[in-house]
Write a protein that holds these residues in place. Sequence first.
Motif, mmCIF file in Angstrom:
data_model
loop_
_atom_site.group_PDB
_atom_site.id
_atom_site.type_symbol
_atom_site.label_atom_id
_atom_site.label_comp_id
_atom_site.label_asym_id
_atom_site.label_seq_id
_atom_site.Cartn_x
_atom_site.Cartn_y
_atom_site.Cartn_z
ATOM 1 N N ARG A 9 12.149 -8.475 32.088
ATOM 2 C CA ARG A 9 12.616 -8.836 30.744
ATOM 3 C C ARG A 9 11.721 -8.289 29.641
ATOM 4 N N ALA A 10 10.844 -7.384 30.014
ATOM 5 C CA ALA A 10 9.885 -6.857 29.036
ATOM 6 C C ALA A 10 10.519 -5.922 28.023
ATOM 7 N N HIS A 11 11.742 -5.450 28.302
ATOM 8 C CA HIS A 11 12.397 -4.542 27.364
ATOM 9 C C HIS A 11 13.053 -5.305 26.214
ATOM 10 N N LEU A 12 13.065 -6.640 26.305
ATOM 11 C CA LEU A 12 13.676 -7.443 25.241
ATOM 12 C C LEU A 12 12.781 -7.473 24.015
ATOM 13 N N THR A 13 13.422 -7.656 22.840
ATOM 14 C CA THR A 13 12.608 -7.856 21.635
ATOM 15 C C THR A 13 12.147 -9.319 21.604
ATOM 16 N N PHE A 14 11.091 -9.570 20.864
ATOM 17 C CA PHE A 14 10.560 -10.939 20.808
ATOM 18 C C PHE A 14 11.583 -11.914 20.224
#
Lengths: 286, 306
Positions: free
Chosen positions: B125-130
């Motif tokens: 899920r690291a490609h998600l924006t904050f």
Amino acid sequence: MPIYAPTLPPAPDLGHGQPPALVLARFDLARLWRQKIGRFFGFAFLFLLLWKVARIYVDHLLQTNQTFRPMQDFAKTILTQGADFQADLLNPASYLLWFLVALVGGGLVARDTLYRVRPLMYAHPVAPRDYLLAKLGFASALPFAILLPFALLPWLMSLILAGASGPVWVTAPLRLLPAMAISSALMGTLAAGASSMAATPRAGIGWVLGLVLGSATLASMIQGLTGFSAVQAINPVLLAETWPQLFVGVDHPLMGWGPALLGTVFHLGLWTFVAAKRTMPSEAVI
Amino acid sequence: MISLDRASLRYGPILGLSPTTFELPEGGGITGLLGPNGAGKSSLLQLLSGLLPPSGGEVRVFGGAPFRNPAVLSRLGLVPEGDRLPAGLRADRWLRMMGELSGLSGPGLKAAVARALATVGMADRAHLTFARMSKGMRQRIRLAQALLHEPQLLILDEPFNGLDPEARLTLMALLRDLAARGTRILVSSHILGEIAQLTDRILLLFRGRLLAEGSVTEIRQLLDRHPVELRLTGEAQALARWAVEQPELAALRMEDGAVVLSVRSPRDILPRLQKAAAEGGIPLRALDPLDLNLDAVFQYLTKDHA
């Protein structure tokens, strides 16, 4: 079967990356690149650059093509010539450039304040001077990078079309590049300093625009009241426009070298001081 | 690993941390930094993470002063309080920048980001924006940035604030795992239950002063002014008759089917109690220490110093 002693995984290889200031500036550049605002201003400045280059070509046609010979005198009256023409190369819609600097620079430090990123950075091997250097450097490099093709492309075009007799002086870059550096540093420093006083990027944009327009208004009011024209040296917009004119030898009606130098040093010193104070570790407490 | 020698911190005229002296040894383990709001926890963490120099005394981490010392800062990781991160930014991009600031580069940086994301369970899920992440996910990313350079000392300021129970338990398990792998962890909180669940090694701060240091049991034993309360469940009359004969008894209270004893030196009375129960001398069914927990210690210490 041999028995091996237990081993720990190797420690990460630290200390081989780029200097922290460069990492931070690169990160800001990548963020700008991904934003739509970058594309809009990219097109706007590209259009202005094409206009400047087209003018060089038109000038060349007027000089060399017999068909346009009758229009030459008329063209000279409506188009800037000589030293004014050289200085004008670096005034690509001055307020548009200031607006871009405000939009981008206004959020540079304020965004980190809003999201409390500075404590994290200072808990890494990042010194406050690295942070300051990155922000001031990026904010100053941005207008410089935009102005650079305005100084070099018309010069190159003029050289190719007409050699040393072209409308752009052969020595123009030697005069324009230092002027660009000073104007860009002025813009970037003011933007970073104003951004450091804001708590949100939007407030940062407001601070930059407020300071730029407020200083210009204040200078005009004082000049109107006292008749003292050198007071325009507190107007950053005028200062940024004046430096190219001074370097190419245009007699500025309001400001000479002395006031321009004093005003620029005042702005650079003040906004660097403000930015340094506002980004100290004690301002970044967790 | 950490030593403070009369280290203090002032914010102008305000004393954030009184002269404080303590040491934390090398090696893994979790230490809880406990205290109410305004106790000086964040001040202490700022000193340890090199954000501020001490106003007086000396702070040493890994043998050196941490303030503006890259040699020390490259060996510690900080997770500050709060979960605000640049909303439109992707987590992996942000982690890469923080890794570069730690001195990582090239394949080493890529591997470190992947490892840290896997450790906190955010690899996919690291490609998600904050902006698209939950509070717990953002907290895990903050932890991942502190783990990128595999620090020997991990400092977390109120890491459980705002997390739901599941995210809280996940984070606790993660911290225990890191501590078991040799990382020294310092966790601050003003919620006793969180620290009690995580560790029994505490530093107790109150009004800018270090009140106590050690395990809850050790600290409790130092509190002579507050006898330990033991609830003995069984035949209350018979238990009370046995209790009044004990020299350590300070007070006694009868309850329904139980008797509550306030005793000094529980180490002396407990073996006799066990022996009497084993020999059938007293009708004891259950023994509950009522105030050998963190809440009681905290209340006693803060009341004494208020």
